[in-house]
Design a protein around this motif. Structure first.
Motif, PDB file in Angstrom:
ATOM      1  N   LEU A   1      41.019  46.439  87.700  1.00  0.00           N
ATOM      2  CA  LEU A   1      41.495  45.348  86.849  1.00  0.00           C
ATOM      3  C   LEU A   1      41.921  44.140  87.670  1.00  0.00           C
ATOM      4  O   LEU A   1      41.610  42.988  87.331  1.00  0.00           O
ATOM      5  N   LEU A   2      42.637  44.385  88.768  1.00  0.00           N
ATOM      6  CA  LEU A   2      43.117  43.285  89.601  1.00  0.00           C
ATOM      7  C   LEU A   2      41.976  42.571  90.317  1.00  0.00           C
ATOM      8  O   LEU A   2      42.023  41.351  90.511  1.00  0.00           O
ATOM      9  N   SER A   3      40.957  43.320  90.727  1.00  0.00           N
ATOM     10  CA  SER A   3      39.806  42.687  91.377  1.00  0.00           C
ATOM     11  C   SER A   3      39.106  41.744  90.409  1.00  0.00           C
ATOM     12  O   SER A   3      38.726  40.619  90.767  1.00  0.00           O
ATOM     13  N   ASP A   4      38.953  42.185  89.173  1.00  0.00           N
ATOM     14  CA  ASP A   4      38.353  41.342  88.137  1.00  0.00           C
ATOM     15  C   ASP A   4      39.221  40.105  87.908  1.00  0.00           C
ATOM     16  O   ASP A   4      38.729  38.968  87.818  1.00  0.00           O
ATOM     17  N   CYS A   5      40.521  40.309  87.825  1.00  0.00           N
ATOM     18  CA  CYS A   5      41.467  39.207  87.616  1.00  0.00           C
ATOM     19  C   CYS A   5      41.386  38.196  88.754  1.00  0.00           C
ATOM     20  O   CYS A   5      41.269  36.986  88.529  1.00  0.00           O
ATOM     21  N   LEU A   6      41.426  38.679  89.994  1.00  0.00           N
ATOM     22  CA  LEU A   6      41.405  37.797  91.153  1.00  0.00           C
ATOM     23  C   LEU A   6      40.090  37.032  91.242  1.00  0.00           C
ATOM     24  O   LEU A   6      40.072  35.828  91.541  1.00  0.00           O
TER      25      LEU A   6
ATOM     26  N   ARG B   1      37.265  33.861  79.639  1.00  0.00           N
ATOM     27  CA  ARG B   1      37.516  34.543  80.909  1.00  0.00           C
ATOM     28  C   ARG B   1      38.860  34.192  81.541  1.00  0.00           C
ATOM     29  O   ARG B   1      39.413  34.972  82.295  1.00  0.00           O
ATOM     30  N   TRP B   2      39.362  32.988  81.277  1.00  0.00           N
ATOM     31  CA  TRP B   2      40.571  32.537  81.972  1.00  0.00           C
ATOM     32  C   TRP B   2      41.811  33.277  81.462  1.00  0.00           C
ATOM     33  O   TRP B   2      42.534  33.900  82.240  1.00  0.00           O
ATOM     34  N   ALA B   3      42.071  33.243  80.145  1.00  0.00           N
ATOM     35  CA  ALA B   3      43.220  33.972  79.597  1.00  0.00           C
ATOM     36  C   ALA B   3      43.037  35.475  79.794  1.00  0.00           C
ATOM     37  O   ALA B   3      44.007  36.206  80.035  1.00  0.00           O
ATOM     38  N   ARG B   4      41.797  35.944  79.723  1.00  0.00           N
ATOM     39  CA  ARG B   4      41.511  37.364  79.932  1.00  0.00           C
ATOM     40  C   ARG B   4      42.004  37.833  81.291  1.00  0.00           C
ATOM     41  O   ARG B   4      42.517  38.950  81.425  1.00  0.00           O
ATOM     42  N   SER B   5      41.889  36.993  82.306  1.00  0.00           N
ATOM     43  CA  SER B   5      42.297  37.422  83.652  1.00  0.00           C
ATOM     44  C   SER B   5      43.798  37.704  83.703  1.00  0.00           C
ATOM     45  O   SER B   5      44.240  38.622  84.405  1.00  0.00           O
ATOM     46  N   TYR B   6      44.603  36.942  82.947  1.00  0.00           N
ATOM     47  CA  TYR B   6      46.044  37.198  82.924  1.00  0.00           C
ATOM     48  C   TYR B   6      46.355  38.467  82.139  1.00  0.00           C
ATOM     49  O   TYR B   6      47.295  39.205  82.484  1.00  0.00           O
ATOM     50  N   ALA B   7      45.573  38.747  81.088  1.00  0.00           N
ATOM     51  CA  ALA B   7      45.750  40.014  80.374  1.00  0.00           C
ATOM     52  C   ALA B   7      45.441  41.186  81.301  1.00  0.00           C
ATOM     53  O   ALA B   7      46.141  42.217  81.283  1.00  0.00           O
ATOM     54  N   LEU B   8      44.427  41.037  82.131  1.00  0.00           N
ATOM     55  CA  LEU B   8      44.082  42.098  83.080  1.00  0.00           C
ATOM     56  C   LEU B   8      45.201  42.320  84.091  1.00  0.00           C
ATOM     57  O   LEU B   8      45.446  43.454  84.524  1.00  0.00           O
TER      58      LEU B   8
END
Length: 729
Positions: free
Chosen positions: A581-586, A555-562
């Protein structure tokens, strides 16, 4: 009631859960609250076991303007006092500035109460920090808890006496009822409470024996114990020693110790090596052997629980156990006396080396949230293991290995400043095992980059690269090259960043390396492509990262991909997709305490919001981000590439609102703390950090702003499980 102008300076959540009833102390509770109303520094003093911490926790729980408690007993290094206070206040700061600056900034203008519990072994450091905080924060109050005064000007002492006879009897009979036993208020009970002088810990230890002994038998055995003490014979004789009440407590603990079976006494002594709380698996590994089989540890531990020698707690990482400091200290004395302390400290170190190894591997898995919660719970013990390694020159390589293996804790869970200190200490030591030091070096370089400290970052990475090439370590070469490319990225050298990152990714592929770091390298490469105008290639790279992350539950690296995918979606006019995408990332970045990921996604969300035609809300989010950047480092790295969306958002919002209204909205956003800013951006969803227990009745609160909120979802996590293997470093 505190409004949005004065946010709570302490993390949202319940006060520490009291597993037993709070008996008596009404007068002391009211008196201490009154004293704190007129004095800015009050120290509760008294003998061990008299209930100082419990009373202070009660006062803090009722403090209307917000209170935070710092448990200092596990801290060994005076230099880490500031880190312990910042951690207890839930502060995340990615910069290289001292934690004290963060504390002063965070607490400025807030009428908060800070509880410092167990400071005696760190007296000078605590006194100096307290004096400065009180001098520079006129609205702050400090409640210190210890066996002696703190010694700071203006200090008011509040000595805590033992319980009176009636309250002592009430406590004793209440603890008996908690075991399903009914004990009458008879002469033996009253005499027993008098002989134990109303000291709560002594009373609880005595009550823990009621399953086997009657009050009369307890009294007889206690009388025998006192006679042994006062005649000056035996290991607990203290002629000319501590004050009477301290002798009483020592007698009660020693008497409880004597009533234990040999296995119970052995486990009591061995459990004293844990820095704070511990779980069953750790106890089974560390404390078993030489007279105590691992399969017997649970049964023996259960007996110590029944006798109040050990207490049980519920935490996000699962059931955990704790010994009170006074009881732990007694066990530690016996461990030293039997000559087994050194071996047990090494067993403790080995377990936590193994735990760090397991956690590093499982960071790249669906158990990433579990790892974050586990490390949070185990930090005091991990610190003790680091101290054990770094204090012995022949074990420097183990300290380097442990500090490097915890990169995911320092970077992914928002502990850059603490990680930097451990890493710098470790690489200063000579080591026969070059691989361990090389790992610590590239992690040090990575941490320094994220703190915006480019010169030491480059020095560490260059040293790592040169040494890795000398000893032919392809893994360390790849990591050094990768992080040097990351440094080029945040300093706007896109061509060099792309070259280095592509080379590092190729090296990773050659050696078969695949983990969160490797995926972050691909995201960083995608950023270089996006900033150079090749959005399709950036999207291709990040979609690949997202697929791998979802396959592995990462989940951590995924958030930067998002984040990169959201940037591309915004550029292509797909605002709804970008927001999703940004809401998921944040949401994920905030849950991991990843301040950089949080503020980057917040900045881009502001631009999306402005593009959607809500300039006031966009300006507010920019103000919230502006408040967060000082804790990250140079805003947007001082990068023209990262800064472009910010400037475009500001231009759009100013044009729509006018300068005066824009600045007003920015100021409104700057009043939000990090949790409220994230909740605001997600439509007032309260995102709990990974592993946090939800607090009933605590939420984002009613909307007190002009712009309506949006809706969002929630996070959940799994429970911890298996035992780690030991490292081979």
């Amino acid at each position: 009631m505190r409004g949005p102008q004065r946010p709570d300076p302490f993390p949202a959540g319940d006060p520490p859960l009291e597993l037993t009833t709070f008996v008596g102390r009404e007068a002391e509770l009211a008196g201490l609250t009154d004293v704190l109303g007129g004095a800015r520094l009050v120290t509760v003093t008294g003998v061990g076991g008299v209930g100082k911490s419990r009373l202070a926790a009660r006062v803090a729980a009722g403090w209307e303007s917000g209170a935070g408690r710092v448990e200092l007993a596990p801290v060994r290094d005076p230099q880490f006092v500031e880190y312990a206070v910042a951690e207890a206040l839930g502060l995340t700061d990615h910069t290289a500035r001292p934690p004290r600056e963060t504390l002063l900034e965070h607490l400025a203008g807030r009428p908060a109460l800070l509880v410092l519990d167990g400071f005696e072994h760190l007296l000078d450091a605590c006194a100096e920090l307290t004096a400065e905080l009180l001098r520079r924060l006129p609205e702050l109050r400090v409640l210190a808890v210890g066996r002696r005064p703190l010694g700071v000007a203006g200090e008011r002492l509040s000595p805590l006496a033992p319980l009176g006879e009636d309250e002592a009897v009430e406590l004793f009979t209440d603890r008996a009822r908690e075991q399903g036993l009914e004990v009458s208020d008879g002469p033996e009970v009253r005499e027993l409470c008098r002989r134990l002088e109303g000291i709560p810990l002594a009373l609880e230890l005595a009550a823990g024996r009621l399953r086997a002994l009657s009050p009369a038998q307890l009294l007889q055995r206690l009388d025998d114990r006192f006679r042994l003490l006062t005649t000056g014979s035996g290991p607990q004789s203290v002629p000319g020693g501590p004050p009477a009440r301290h002798r009483t407590l020592r007698t009660a603990i020693g008497w409880s110790h004597e009533l234990c079976t040999p296995a119970e006494r052995l486990l009591w002594a061995r459990l004293s090596v844990f820095a704070q709380t511990f779980d069953l698996e750790a106890a089974e590994y560390v404390c078993s052997g030489d007279g105590l089989p691992a399969e017997d540890v649970l049964d023996v531990l259960s007996e110590l629980l029944a006798q109040s020698v050990v207490t049980r707690e519920v935490s996000p990482a699962g059931p955990r156990y704790r010994m009170l400091d006074t009881v732990r200290a007694y066990g530690a004395e016996w461990l030293e006396r039997i000559g087994d302390a050194g071996r047990l400290r090494r067993r403790h170190r080995d377990w936590y080396l193994g735990l760090a190894t397991w956690c590093e591997l499982d960071w790249f898995s669906p158990r990433q949230g579990e790892v974050a919660a586990r490390v949070e719970a185990e930090l005091p013990n991990l610190r003790a293991a680091l101290e054990c390694c770094l204090a012995e020159p022949q074990e420097a390589h183990l300290g380097q290995y442990l500090a490097g293996s915890l990169w995911f804790c320092w970077v992914g869970c928002g502990r850059l400043a603490e990680g930097r200190r451990w890493l710098e200490r470790s690489v200063e030591l000579e080591s026969e095992y070059e691989q361990s030091r090389l790992k610590a070096l590239w992690v040090l370089g990575y941490v320094a980059i994220l703190q915006g400290d480019t010169v030491p970052a480059l020095a560490a990475l260059q040293e790592c690269r040169e040494q890795a090439e000398r000893v032919a370590d392809p893994t360390a070469v790849a990591y050094a090259e990768h992080r040097t490319g990351c440094l080029a990225l945040v300093t706007d050298d896109m061509a060099r960043a792309e070259t280095l990152l592509r080379s590092a990714l190729h090296r990773y592929q050659e050696i078969g390396e695949l983990n969160s770091n490797v995926l972050m390298g691909q995201v960083e490469l995608a950023m270089t492509r996006a900033f150079q105008g090749d959005l399709p290639d950036a999207v291709r790279l990040c979609e690949d990262v997202r697929r791998v992350c979802e396959d592995h539950g990462e989940r951590w690296a995924r958030s930067y991909a998002l984040y990169v995918l959201a940037y591309a979606a915004w550029r292509e006019g797909a605002q709804d997709t970008a927001r999703e995408l940004l809401s998921d990332c944040l949401r994920n970045a905030h849950a991991f305490h990843d301040l950089l990921g949080s503020v980057l996604s917040l900045e881009l969300l502001a631009l999306v919001t402005a593009t959607e035609g809500e300039p006031a809300e966009a300006a507010l989010l920019q103000g919230a981000a502006a408040r967060m950047w000082p804790s990250v480092g140079l805003p947007l790295f001082g990068s023209a590439y990262y800064n472009a969306p910010h400037e475009q958002c500001e231009a759009m919002a100013r044009q729509s609102l006018g300068d005066a209204r824009y600045e007003e909205c920015v100021r409104e956003g700057a009043r939000l703390d990090r949790a409220d800013a994230v909740a605001r951006a997600l439509g007032h969803e309260r995102v709990r950090p990974l592993g946090a227990v939800p607090a009933p009745g605590r939420g984002a609160g009613p909307n007190q702003h002009a712009v309506p909120p949006r809706g969002a979802t929630s996070l959940h996590r799994s429970a911890p499980s298996e035992r780690p293997d030991l490292p081979t470093a």
